[in-house]
Design a protein around this motif. Structure first.
Motif, PDB file in Angstrom:
ATOM      1  N   UNK A 105     -57.873  49.203   0.007  1.00 37.39           N
ATOM      2  CA  UNK A 105     -56.775  48.562   0.750  1.00 37.39           C
ATOM      3  C   UNK A 105     -56.232  47.339   0.019  1.00 37.39           C
ATOM      4  N   UNK A 106     -57.008  46.802  -0.921  1.00 34.72           N
ATOM      5  CA  UNK A 106     -56.529  45.627  -1.657  1.00 34.72           C
ATOM      6  C   UNK A 106     -55.260  45.932  -2.450  1.00 34.72           C
ATOM      7  N   UNK A 107     -55.062  47.201  -2.836  1.00 31.40           N
ATOM      8  CA  UNK A 107     -53.830  47.564  -3.551  1.00 31.40           C
ATOM      9  C   UNK A 107     -52.599  47.251  -2.700  1.00 31.40           C
ATOM     10  N   UNK A 108     -52.680  47.504  -1.411  1.00 32.40           N
ATOM     11  CA  UNK A 108     -51.565  47.233  -0.507  1.00 32.40           C
ATOM     12  C   UNK A 108     -51.201  45.746  -0.503  1.00 32.40           C
ATOM     13  N   UNK A 109     -52.232  44.890  -0.469  1.00 32.72           N
ATOM     14  CA  UNK A 109     -51.974  43.449  -0.474  1.00 32.72           C
ATOM     15  C   UNK A 109     -51.417  43.003  -1.832  1.00 32.72           C
ATOM     16  N   UNK A 110     -51.950  43.566  -2.927  1.00 35.36           N
ATOM     17  CA  UNK A 110     -51.445  43.205  -4.254  1.00 35.36           C
ATOM     18  C   UNK A 110     -49.982  43.603  -4.406  1.00 35.36           C
ATOM     19  N   UNK A 111     -49.638  44.816  -3.964  1.00 36.14           N
ATOM     20  CA  UNK A 111     -48.263  45.277  -4.101  1.00 36.14           C
ATOM     21  C   UNK A 111     -47.296  44.462  -3.247  1.00 36.14           C
ATOM     22  N   UNK A 112     -47.774  43.976  -2.114  1.00 30.93           N
ATOM     23  CA  UNK A 112     -46.886  43.224  -1.219  1.00 30.93           C
ATOM     24  C   UNK A 112     -46.815  41.745  -1.590  1.00 30.93           C
ATOM     25  N   UNK A 113     -47.968  41.127  -1.868  1.00 29.18           N
ATOM     26  CA  UNK A 113     -48.002  39.683  -2.075  1.00 29.18           C
ATOM     27  C   UNK A 113     -48.529  39.254  -3.436  1.00 29.18           C
ATOM     28  N   UNK A 114     -48.801  40.210  -4.287  1.00 24.97           N
ATOM     29  CA  UNK A 114     -49.370  39.945  -5.604  1.00 24.97           C
ATOM     30  C   UNK A 114     -50.782  39.371  -5.478  1.00 24.97           C
ATOM     31  N   UNK A 115     -51.346  38.930  -6.574  1.00 26.14           N
ATOM     32  CA  UNK A 115     -52.731  38.464  -6.547  1.00 26.14           C
ATOM     33  C   UNK A 115     -53.672  39.546  -7.045  1.00 26.14           C
ATOM     34  N   UNK A 116     -54.921  39.191  -7.216  1.00 27.45           N
ATOM     35  CA  UNK A 116     -55.941  40.098  -7.714  1.00 27.45           C
ATOM     36  C   UNK A 116     -57.135  40.041  -6.772  1.00 27.45           C
ATOM     37  N   UNK A 117     -57.729  41.201  -6.531  1.00 28.30           N
ATOM     38  CA  UNK A 117     -58.841  41.296  -5.601  1.00 28.30           C
ATOM     39  C   UNK A 117     -60.061  41.874  -6.294  1.00 28.30           C
ATOM     40  N   UNK A 118     -61.242  41.606  -5.740  1.00 31.61           N
ATOM     41  CA  UNK A 118     -62.501  41.954  -6.402  1.00 31.61           C
ATOM     42  C   UNK A 118     -62.591  43.414  -6.860  1.00 31.61           C
ATOM     43  N   UNK A 119     -62.251  44.420  -6.035  1.00 34.47           N
ATOM     44  CA  UNK A 119     -62.367  45.796  -6.537  1.00 34.47           C
ATOM     45  C   UNK A 119     -61.530  46.034  -7.796  1.00 34.47           C
ATOM     46  N   UNK A 120     -60.339  45.444  -7.839  1.00 32.37           N
ATOM     47  CA  UNK A 120     -59.484  45.621  -9.011  1.00 32.37           C
ATOM     48  C   UNK A 120     -60.029  44.876 -10.220  1.00 32.37           C
ATOM     49  N   UNK A 121     -60.683  43.751 -10.000  1.00 37.04           N
ATOM     50  CA  UNK A 121     -61.314  43.012 -11.101  1.00 37.04           C
ATOM     51  C   UNK A 121     -62.427  43.855 -11.716  1.00 37.04           C
TER      52      UNK A 121
END
Length: 196
Positions: A105-121
């Protein structure tokens, strides 16, 4: 004590390596008596190639295909056709359709508000070896989460690629997402591209 096994390095990444990478993976499975091979597949193409090579090389274990979640690019659409899905089931594949481990679900937040989340790291860090290396680990955990790997304490072979096709294969012991750090073990690198 030590063990010797071959690692193959492709000059370039990508779909051009698919048949050879799958052949290396199947041969390693047969040689080491590994009874599970996992392949990521968008449309089913890589899975059909795996099925063909597995039959030719005498592999009789389990074949697992992990495909993209529905709606990955367009609402309500699945990359793999229903006919190809049904045909893979008829060939004996176990098929998992689900959320990508390293984006979720972190992809949804990245696509909307940018930023990087632990799974993507974690996913981006694994790409240091190769994009397919990240994918091979990801689909093994996704298959384990879905209950498709009978015993996560045994070696399996998992594959991945760069954009499409297969160019990386590894021997690993899978984990579930909740014990990833405790159980995931990369046992052997079968093949990968040198440049990626």
């Amino acid at each position: 004590m030590f063990k010797v096994s071959k690692t193959y390095y492709f000059d370039k990444p990508g779909v051009v390596n698919t048949e050879l990478a799958i052949t290396f993976a199947v041969d390693r499975a047969v040689e080491a008596c590994i009874d599970t091979i996992i392949v990521p597949t968008e449309t089913g193409r890589s899975a059909f190639i795996l099925n063909k090579i597995a039959k030719e090389r005498g592999f009789s274990g389990e074949l697992i295909a992990v495909r993209y979640h529905t709606g990955f690019e367009n609402l309500n659409e699945q990359f793999m056709s229903e006919d190809d899905y049904d045909n893979l089931l008829k060939l004996g594949f176990k098929i998992h359709t689900g959320t990508h481990l390293f984006s979720s679900i972190s992809r949804s937040f990245r696509l909307k508000w940018e930023g990087v989340f632990m799974p993507e790291i974690v996913g981006e860090t694994l790409k240091i070896v190769s994009t397919g290396f990240k994918t091979a680990i990801e689909v093994a955990v996704m298959a384990a989460n879905a209950g498709l790997i009978k015993d996560i304490t045994k070696d399996v072979i998992s594959m991945g690629g760069t954009s499409s096709g297969i160019d990386t294969a590894i021997v690993l012991r899978a984990a579930y997402q909740n014990n990833f750090l405790d159980y995931i073990k990369i046992r052997e690198l079968i093949c990968k591209p040198r440049d990626y």
